[in-house]
Write a protein that holds these residues in place. Structure first.
Motif: not given
Length: 441
Positions: A245-250, A255-259
């Protein structure tokens, strides 16, 4: 939503503080705590799940002592009352106490008293001296045949808080009922639940919905774990985050936008076997445990679950299920080529009203044979996905049968097995099974 959650917790705390044996009602709690009857009802139901209260027929909901699972093979006297449709003649304040053993009073009183210990239950007819003697030895009494007892006995029972119960059933029926209940609990005792292995919430690494990628990375480095449950401000599980889920995140992203939202969860009373199947089937590495309000109680990971399954397999048998009773009459054998097969005789208990073996029994036999033959190829639990069954010829009572399972394919997660049952060299039933294999190696 905040107010409802707070009230719910207040009600549970209130129930915990109520004296054991006290009656609890929706209306009374609603009036005392100033909540709606709906909120009170939901909280009482959760309290029942937690073992704080118990609903008794003709009595209502009562505050009871919270029982630990190690006592699951024990009964309370209150449960005995319900089981035998009994009437409490005295000692009602002791209904929450545990029954350790029962003694049938079919002998002279002097001989009888040698077997009576504190915490036991004397099952006897209208013998007042025996009732009195049992109480003096610290035991409760179950009077069969619907008989009453003396006022002296009732007064002593109240004083000692030892229940005196009257039942209209005869001694044999009452003893059979209690013995069956204890035996059923022995079967349940060996069923390991998630609450037995979970990591409690106090020891769980978790993230809030507002946590950032940077905080996730810091927790990842500190804990050595890579998957974390995500909770809201009320500690309710709303998601789960994995490295994928966290690959490529800023760094500043929350985390509510990625989880992964609305993750699969289980309750503390879910069986370990069921959780294992869910984790394998869905490809999960971490499973949050929640209560009725989805509040986080703990977590289990795949390694915990598979280790628990290995432990279960090593435990001695405490009680026989129907499957084990059906299979108990068969023996293992090998043919000239070394292939495994099973043979046995159709017993009267396996038959239907026509005197032929029931289709359910044949299905159980073929399923069990499939499970056992897979164990030769791969250590693990078999969880059935699909089964196509053909009943070709009826099999009479006392017939000798052979069950021949053949493994067609077994991979790391999947198995396909063919099973055939023969009588006198003739095919009588056949099945093709596909199943998930939960690896324990």
């Amino acid at each position: 939503m905040t107010e409802v959650t707070t009230k719910h917790e207040q009600i549970l705390k209130y129930i915990e503080g109520v004296k054991l044996g006290s009656k609890i009602s929706v209306r009374k709690i609603a009036q005392t705590l100033g909540v709606s009857e709906g909120t009170a009802y939901r909280a009482i139901k959760e309290a029942e799940t937690l073992g704080l209260v118990s609903t008794k027929e003709r009595i209502g909901t009562v505050r009871v002592e919270r029982k630990q699972r190690q006592n699951i093979d024990k009964l309370t006297f209150a449960e005995v009352v319900n089981m035998v449709d009994g009437e409490v003649l005295g000692g009602a304040n002791g209904l929450h106490k545990m029954l350790h053993k029962f003694v049938i009073g079919a002998m002279q009183q002097d001989a009888m008293m040698r077997y009576i210990e504190p915490g036991s239950l004397l099952i006897v007819g209208n013998r007042y001296k025996a009732h009195l003697g049992a109480l003096e030895h610290g035991a409760s009494v179950l009077i069969t045949g619907g008989f009453d007892t003396s006022d002296e006995v009732k007064a002593l029972a109240d004083k000692l808080e030892l229940p005196i119960i009257s039942s209209s059933y005869d001694t044999f029926t009452v003893a059979s009922m209690i013995n069956r209940a204890i035996y059923d609990r022995l079967i349940k005792k060996k069923i390991m639940l998630i609450e037995d292995i979970m990591v409690p919430a106090s020891g769980v690494y978790l993230l809030k919905a507002t946590s950032t990628w940077t905080e996730w990375k810091k927790l990842l480095d500190e804990s050595g774990h890579s998957r974390f449950p995500v909770v809201d401000e009320w500690n309710r599980v709303i998601g789960i985050v994995t490295p994928k889920d966290m690959v490529g995140a800023e760094p500043g992203q929350t985390v509510d936008k990625l989880m992964t939202r609305s993750p699969l969860t289980v309750t503390p009373h879910t069986s370990v076997a069921s959780a294992a199947h869910m984790m394998v089937w869905e490809g999960l590495e971490l499973l949050p445990i929640v209560d009725g309000s989805r509040k986080l109680l703990g977590v289990v990971d795949r390694a915990d679950v598979l280790k628990a399954l290995q432990y279960i397999q090593k435990q001695p048998q405490n009680g026989e299920t129907f499957e084990e009773l059906i299979w108990s009459g068969l023996e293992e054998a090998r043919d000239d080529k070394g292939a495994l097969y099973y043979r046995g005789v159709i017993s009267p208990q396996m038959t239907n009203h026509l005197g032929t073996v029931s289709e359910g029994v044949l299905t159980t036999l073929m399923t069990q044979a499939a499970y056992r033959v897979v164990q030769e190829h791969k250590k693990g639990d078999l969880v059935m996905d699909n089964m196509s069954t053909y009943f070709i010829k009826p099999v009479q009572i006392d017939s000798e049968i052979e069950i021949r399972p053949t493994v067609i394919e077994v991979s790391r997660k999947f198995g396909k097995i063919d099973v055939a049952i023969y009588h006198a060299g003739t095919l009588v039933s056949k099945a093709m099974l596909t199943a998930q294999v939960i690896d324990q190696a």
